[in-house]
Design an enzyme around this catalytic site. Structure first.
Site, PDB file in Angstrom:
ATOM      1  CE  LYS A 122      12.013  21.776 -39.016  1.00 35.64           C
ATOM      2  NZ  LYS A 122      11.726  20.531 -38.271  1.00 35.64           N
ATOM      3  N   GLY A 161      15.611  21.691 -27.646  1.00 33.49           N
ATOM      4  CA  GLY A 161      15.829  20.358 -28.179  1.00 33.49           C
ATOM      5  C   GLY A 161      17.072  19.736 -27.577  1.00 33.49           C
ATOM      6  CB  SER A 162      19.153  16.910 -28.696  1.00 36.57           C
ATOM      7  OG  SER A 162      19.691  17.343 -29.938  1.00 36.57           O
ATOM      8  N   GLY A 188      21.482  21.727 -30.456  1.00 36.61           N
ATOM      9  CA  GLY A 188      21.699  23.095 -29.999  1.00 36.61           C
ATOM     10  C   GLY A 188      23.119  23.568 -30.254  1.00 36.61           C
ATOM     11  CD  GLU A 243      16.799  27.329 -21.827  1.00 39.35           C
ATOM     12  OE1 GLU A 243      17.166  26.349 -21.132  1.00 39.35           O
ATOM     13  OE2 GLU A 243      17.196  28.478 -21.601  1.00 39.35           O
ATOM     14  CB  CYS A 270      14.100  19.059 -21.311  1.00 39.11           C
ATOM     15  SG  CYS A 270      13.096  20.505 -20.928  1.00 39.11           S
ATOM     16  CD  GLU A 289      17.986  14.857 -22.521  1.00 33.47           C
ATOM     17  OE1 GLU A 289      17.127  15.554 -21.962  1.00 33.47           O
ATOM     18  OE2 GLU A 289      18.611  15.224 -23.533  1.00 33.47           O
TER      19      GLU A 289
END
Length: 487
Positions: free
Chosen positions: A179, A232-233, A237, A253, A287, A388
């Site tokens: 996905k 992703g964020s 996660g 991650e 990231c 972030e």
């Protein structure tokens, strides 16, 4: 008025390109020109995901029994297809994501190299044999595939990140439901096309596009899913990790708030160059991007002067234009988020010494462009120093000592990447021990990692279970079986 027909792309389930059960599509927009529709893609629902998982379940026994050399041959052929079409794929990637076309081509080539890397490493990834006191017994381990793997990936490296997840999953005998981000579905289609044209058996790789809110839960909670690998964020996660069964492996991650420490013995010219490369390349949307600079008081003014000078020289624009160093932000949400943080920085008392404004005139009027921002007088407690941002915003914090720099560098919830600029070997060595980060660098940018070296973070940047990339990247996708044979 001349209009160009917009192509509609399909899901890939059980070896067939197919429309979503929902009968709905969504448009993929060029972030440099929002009037340019890159393509229409399937707005999938959970029924599509179920079909993809069923196909992967059915394909697993045969694929797991396929020889490693045959799996490797498919990965190598897919790599060749990517390489042969690198120029065209790079143009499509730039259109849908915004990065400069040269960076896009490098990403496509790296993805092909990743497929080749795992094609080799996967054929030598074995268990162990253990000495024991019984002369009539052999004790060894075997590595077996897990089963069906969910691969959920972001838009910022939309072919290289999927490649470093999918390739080790496939070479070790797993089947995959993939996905991609809804901001970059086209390059995901092209990656799956390459595997399809390379002869991968039906059901081994499956692709569903659409919103995570419409398809995400089943990709995580379905009892047949043996592992979920996600980039992703941190918020997303954590949601995936919490919804997964305790028997489902997760590899998360996540975010970063990556510092560069500039010591008083640093070459400020080098430090400024590394900061610009780490903080503003890819429009700050990495990231591992540099978002904090912790600089010793003695060199702060000279460093800031150099940093502003180098930042002013950066050209912002469409990724197809020669000389462009900073492209658009990926979408309207990203643009809003970056502009909001710039306002937050000013409201909290930081000094915006360069940039930070949205670019809207002329060539910029149809895209998500912002001038890179540099803040000074930043306190460690400020939100722009803690949270972030994922955009071209750098916060500069002045300190009086190495010890203070380390304390501030570690005083965030993230621990992905960090760097120090120094000519003192003792300081450099101490930094690698003191810093709380999964990737630690000396006199290099915070960005970038070798495909043959482990990658991952600590603290809230990762689940810190299994690393990605390199040979160790194979471990997440296998389980160990210990075998005792007496004779």
């Amino acid at each position: 008025m001349l209009t160009t027909k917009v192509e509609t792309f399909s899901n890939y389930i059980n070896g067939e390109w197919t429309e979503s059960v929902s009968q709905k599509t969504f448009a993929n927009i060029n972030p440099a020109n929002t009037e340019d529709i890159v393509g229409n893609f399937q707005a999938s629902n959970e029924e599509d995901v179920k079909q993809a998982i069923d196909a992967a379940i059915e394909a697993f026994p045969s694929w797991a029994a396929t020889s490693p050399s045959k799996r490797a041959a498919i990965l190598n052929k897919a790599a060749a297809i990517l390489e042969e079409n690198a120029d065209a794929l790079a143009e499509e990637l730039t259109r849908e994501e915004g990065k400069h076309v040269s960076d896009a081509k490098n990403e496509v080539i790296r993805s092909a190299q990743t497929l080749r890397f795992y094609a080799v490493e996967g054929q030598t990834f074995t268990g162990e044999t253990f000495p024991n006191d019984d002369p009539n017994m052999k004790v060894s381990t075997e590595r077996e595939p897990l089963g069906v793997i969910s691969v959920i990936t972001p838009w910022n490296f939309p072919i290289s990140i999927p490649s470093r997840k999918i390739a080790p999953a496939l070479i070790t005998g797993n089947t995959v439901v993939f996905k991609p981000s809804s901001d970059t579905p086209l390059i995901a289609v092209r990656l799956v096309e390459a595997l399809h044209n390379a002869g991968i058996p039906k059901g081994v790789i499956n692709l569903v596009t659409g919103k995570a809110s419409d398809v995400g839960d089943l990709l995580v909670t379905h009892p047949a899913i043996k592992a979920v690998t996600f980039t992703g964020s941190t918020a997303a996660g954590e949601d995936i990790h919490s919804k997964s069964s305790f028997t489902t492996r997760t590899q998360m991650e996540l975010g970063g708030k990556n510092p560069i420490i500039v010591m008083d013995d640093a070459d400020v010219e080098q430090a400024a160059t590394l900061t610009v490369n780490g903080g503003f390349s890819l429009t700050g949307q990495a990231c591992t991007g540099t978002s904090r600079v912790i600089v010793l008081k003695e060199v702060k003014n000279a460093y800031v002067e150099k940093l502003i000078e180098k930042t002013k020289a950066l050209k912002v624009g469409n990724g197809f234009e020669a000389g462009v160093k900073i492209g658009p932000l990926a979408n309207a949400k990203q643009l809003k988020n970056v502009l909001n943080y710039i306002e937050i920085g000013k409201e909290d008392g930081a000094t915006l010494v360069y940039g930070g404004e949205q670019l809207t005139d002329g060539e910029y009027s149809k895209g998500y462009f912002v001038k890179p921002a540099i803040f000074t007088d930043v306190r460690p407690s400020m939100r722009i120093a803690k949270e972030e941002i994922f955009g071209p915003v750098i916060a500069i914090i002045e300190v009086n000592s190495y010890e203070e720099a380390i304390e501030i560098a570690n005083d965030v919830e993230y621990g992905l990447s960090a760097s120090i600029i120094t000519n003192n070997l003792k300081t450099a060595h101490q930094f690698t021990k003191d810093i709380q980060a999964g990737t630690v660098k000396v006199n290099r940018t915070t960005t970038g990692n070798l495909m043959n070296a482990p990658f991952g973070g600590v603290k809230r940047s990762s689940t810190s279970t299994f690393r990605e990339s390199g040979r160790v990247g194979l471990e997440f996708f296998t389980q160990v079986k210990t075998v005792y044979v007496g004779y």
